[in-house]
Design a protein around this motif. Structure first.
Motif, PDB file in Angstrom:
ATOM      1  N   ARG A   3      11.054  -4.505 -32.968  1.00  0.00           N
ATOM      2  CA  ARG A   3      12.433  -4.040 -32.860  1.00  0.00           C
ATOM      3  C   ARG A   3      12.613  -2.748 -33.647  1.00  0.00           C
ATOM      4  O   ARG A   3      13.278  -1.830 -33.198  1.00  0.00           O
ATOM      5  CB  ARG A   3      13.375  -5.124 -33.376  1.00  0.00           C
ATOM      6  CG  ARG A   3      14.823  -4.721 -33.288  1.00  0.00           C
ATOM      7  CD  ARG A   3      15.734  -5.861 -33.664  1.00  0.00           C
ATOM      8  NE  ARG A   3      17.103  -5.450 -33.496  1.00  0.00           N
ATOM      9  CZ  ARG A   3      18.022  -5.557 -34.422  1.00  0.00           C
ATOM     10  NH1 ARG A   3      17.719  -6.100 -35.585  1.00  0.00           N
ATOM     11  NH2 ARG A   3      19.248  -5.161 -34.209  1.00  0.00           N
ATOM     12  N   ARG A   4      12.000  -2.682 -34.824  1.00  0.00           N
ATOM     13  CA  ARG A   4      12.111  -1.492 -35.657  1.00  0.00           C
ATOM     14  C   ARG A   4      11.480  -0.287 -34.968  1.00  0.00           C
ATOM     15  O   ARG A   4      12.057   0.790 -34.936  1.00  0.00           O
ATOM     16  CB  ARG A   4      11.447  -1.728 -37.008  1.00  0.00           C
ATOM     17  CG  ARG A   4      11.675  -0.571 -37.956  1.00  0.00           C
ATOM     18  CD  ARG A   4      11.097  -0.877 -39.342  1.00  0.00           C
ATOM     19  NE  ARG A   4      10.326   0.284 -39.682  1.00  0.00           N
ATOM     20  CZ  ARG A   4       9.057   0.322 -39.948  1.00  0.00           C
ATOM     21  NH1 ARG A   4       8.358  -0.770 -39.969  1.00  0.00           N
ATOM     22  NH2 ARG A   4       8.449   1.427 -40.238  1.00  0.00           N
ATOM     23  N   GLN A  77      13.572  15.261 -36.382  1.00  0.00           N
ATOM     24  CA  GLN A  77      14.129  14.330 -35.407  1.00  0.00           C
ATOM     25  C   GLN A  77      14.776  13.136 -36.097  1.00  0.00           C
ATOM     26  O   GLN A  77      15.880  12.727 -35.751  1.00  0.00           O
ATOM     27  CB  GLN A  77      13.058  13.871 -34.426  1.00  0.00           C
ATOM     28  CG  GLN A  77      12.611  14.958 -33.480  1.00  0.00           C
ATOM     29  CD  GLN A  77      11.421  14.547 -32.635  1.00  0.00           C
ATOM     30  OE1 GLN A  77      10.817  13.501 -32.842  1.00  0.00           O
ATOM     31  NE2 GLN A  77      11.061  15.388 -31.679  1.00  0.00           N
ATOM     32  N   VAL A  78      14.093  12.569 -37.084  1.00  0.00           N
ATOM     33  CA  VAL A  78      14.638  11.398 -37.771  1.00  0.00           C
ATOM     34  C   VAL A  78      15.813  11.809 -38.659  1.00  0.00           C
ATOM     35  O   VAL A  78      16.834  11.117 -38.704  1.00  0.00           O
ATOM     36  CB  VAL A  78      13.551  10.662 -38.585  1.00  0.00           C
ATOM     37  CG1 VAL A  78      14.127   9.417 -39.255  1.00  0.00           C
ATOM     38  CG2 VAL A  78      12.386  10.261 -37.673  1.00  0.00           C
ATOM     39  N   LEU A  79      15.702  12.932 -39.356  1.00  0.00           N
ATOM     40  CA  LEU A  79      16.818  13.418 -40.180  1.00  0.00           C
ATOM     41  C   LEU A  79      18.060  13.658 -39.327  1.00  0.00           C
ATOM     42  O   LEU A  79      19.173  13.290 -39.715  1.00  0.00           O
ATOM     43  CB  LEU A  79      16.437  14.713 -40.900  1.00  0.00           C
ATOM     44  CG  LEU A  79      15.523  14.598 -42.113  1.00  0.00           C
ATOM     45  CD1 LEU A  79      15.012  15.971 -42.534  1.00  0.00           C
ATOM     46  CD2 LEU A  79      16.219  13.907 -43.268  1.00  0.00           C
ATOM     47  N   VAL A 117       9.269   6.171 -45.654  1.00  0.00           N
ATOM     48  CA  VAL A 117      10.535   5.931 -46.358  1.00  0.00           C
ATOM     49  C   VAL A 117      11.699   6.398 -45.484  1.00  0.00           C
ATOM     50  O   VAL A 117      12.709   5.697 -45.354  1.00  0.00           O
ATOM     51  CB  VAL A 117      10.545   6.641 -47.733  1.00  0.00           C
ATOM     52  CG1 VAL A 117      11.936   6.612 -48.357  1.00  0.00           C
ATOM     53  CG2 VAL A 117       9.532   6.000 -48.677  1.00  0.00           C
ATOM     54  N   LEU A 118      11.564   7.581 -44.873  1.00  0.00           N
ATOM     55  CA  LEU A 118      12.626   8.107 -44.008  1.00  0.00           C
ATOM     56  C   LEU A 118      12.874   7.170 -42.824  1.00  0.00           C
ATOM     57  O   LEU A 118      14.019   6.873 -42.480  1.00  0.00           O
ATOM     58  CB  LEU A 118      12.259   9.507 -43.520  1.00  0.00           C
ATOM     59  CG  LEU A 118      13.277  10.196 -42.617  1.00  0.00           C
ATOM     60  CD1 LEU A 118      14.625  10.354 -43.326  1.00  0.00           C
ATOM     61  CD2 LEU A 118      12.744  11.544 -42.168  1.00  0.00           C
ATOM     62  N   GLN A 119      11.813   6.668 -42.205  1.00  0.00           N
ATOM     63  CA  GLN A 119      11.966   5.744 -41.073  1.00  0.00           C
ATOM     64  C   GLN A 119      12.643   4.448 -41.502  1.00  0.00           C
ATOM     65  O   GLN A 119      13.495   3.927 -40.779  1.00  0.00           O
ATOM     66  CB  GLN A 119      10.610   5.423 -40.460  1.00  0.00           C
ATOM     67  CG  GLN A 119      10.044   6.523 -39.611  1.00  0.00           C
ATOM     68  CD  GLN A 119       8.730   6.119 -38.978  1.00  0.00           C
ATOM     69  OE1 GLN A 119       7.856   5.589 -39.651  1.00  0.00           O
ATOM     70  NE2 GLN A 119       8.599   6.371 -37.694  1.00  0.00           N
ATOM     71  N   ALA A 123      16.185   3.097 -40.088  1.00  0.00           N
ATOM     72  CA  ALA A 123      16.289   1.782 -39.458  1.00  0.00           C
ATOM     73  C   ALA A 123      17.300   0.881 -40.162  1.00  0.00           C
ATOM     74  O   ALA A 123      17.875  -0.010 -39.547  1.00  0.00           O
ATOM     75  CB  ALA A 123      14.919   1.104 -39.442  1.00  0.00           C
ATOM     76  N   SER A 124      17.538   1.122 -41.458  1.00  0.00           N
ATOM     77  CA  SER A 124      18.419   0.233 -42.216  1.00  0.00           C
ATOM     78  C   SER A 124      19.885   0.655 -42.197  1.00  0.00           C
ATOM     79  O   SER A 124      20.756  -0.136 -42.545  1.00  0.00           O
ATOM     80  CB  SER A 124      17.946   0.122 -43.668  1.00  0.00           C
ATOM     81  OG  SER A 124      18.167   1.339 -44.356  1.00  0.00           O
TER      82      SER A 124
END
Length: 148
Positions: A3-4, A77-79, A117-119, A123-124
């Protein structure tokens, strides 16, 4: 696929699509007067012919911290996906990731890197809620990793 992993993948795809759409629709005013995540994301990506000595953006700084194991665009992309959910701006989020990783290393936890850590932070932090203090979320994650 977990799921993550699915959540991160979908978030990354959405962020990339938004970034492309915003870049394509952007006007000629690139003065930096707008402090939006899109403006920050655009400034982190060097333009053709841009000098290599330009001040790196938050994504480039994180990529440099990890020894350039991943390209800055993956961080971007994640930021970009995380920024609308957090009280911190892109530079603040990069600082949160760096601080969290340093905290984990002080505790002897060495199985994490900046991207991980960023991911985990992305996700949280739920979307569609009021903006979250992502520094607090990251600190809670580091505390949980302490084994308590």
């Amino acid at each position: 696929m977990s799921r993550r992993t699915t959540t991160v993948t979908v978030g990354t795809l959405i962020a990339a699509s938004l970034l492309l759409a915003c870049t394509a629709c952007g006007g000629s005013d690139e003065s930096g007067a707008h402090a939006t995540p899109t403006a920050a994301a655009k400034s982190a990506v060097p333009h053709r012919g841009a000098s290599a000595t330009a001040t790196p953006g938050p994504a480039a700084k994180l990529a440099a911290l990890d020894g350039d194991l991943r390209p800055a665009d993956q961080y971007q992309q994640v930021l970009t996906a995380l920024a609308p959910r957090c009280k911190e701006d892109l530079a603040g989020l990069a600082a949160v990731v760096d601080t969290t990783l340093k905290s984990l290393k002080k505790k002897g936890i060495t199985d994490e890197d900046e991207f991980g850590v960023l991911q985990k932070l992305e996700a949280s932090v739920p979307s569609g809620k009021p903006k979250t203090d992502c520094a607090s979320e990251a600190a809670a994650y580091a505390a949980r990793r302490d084994g308590n």
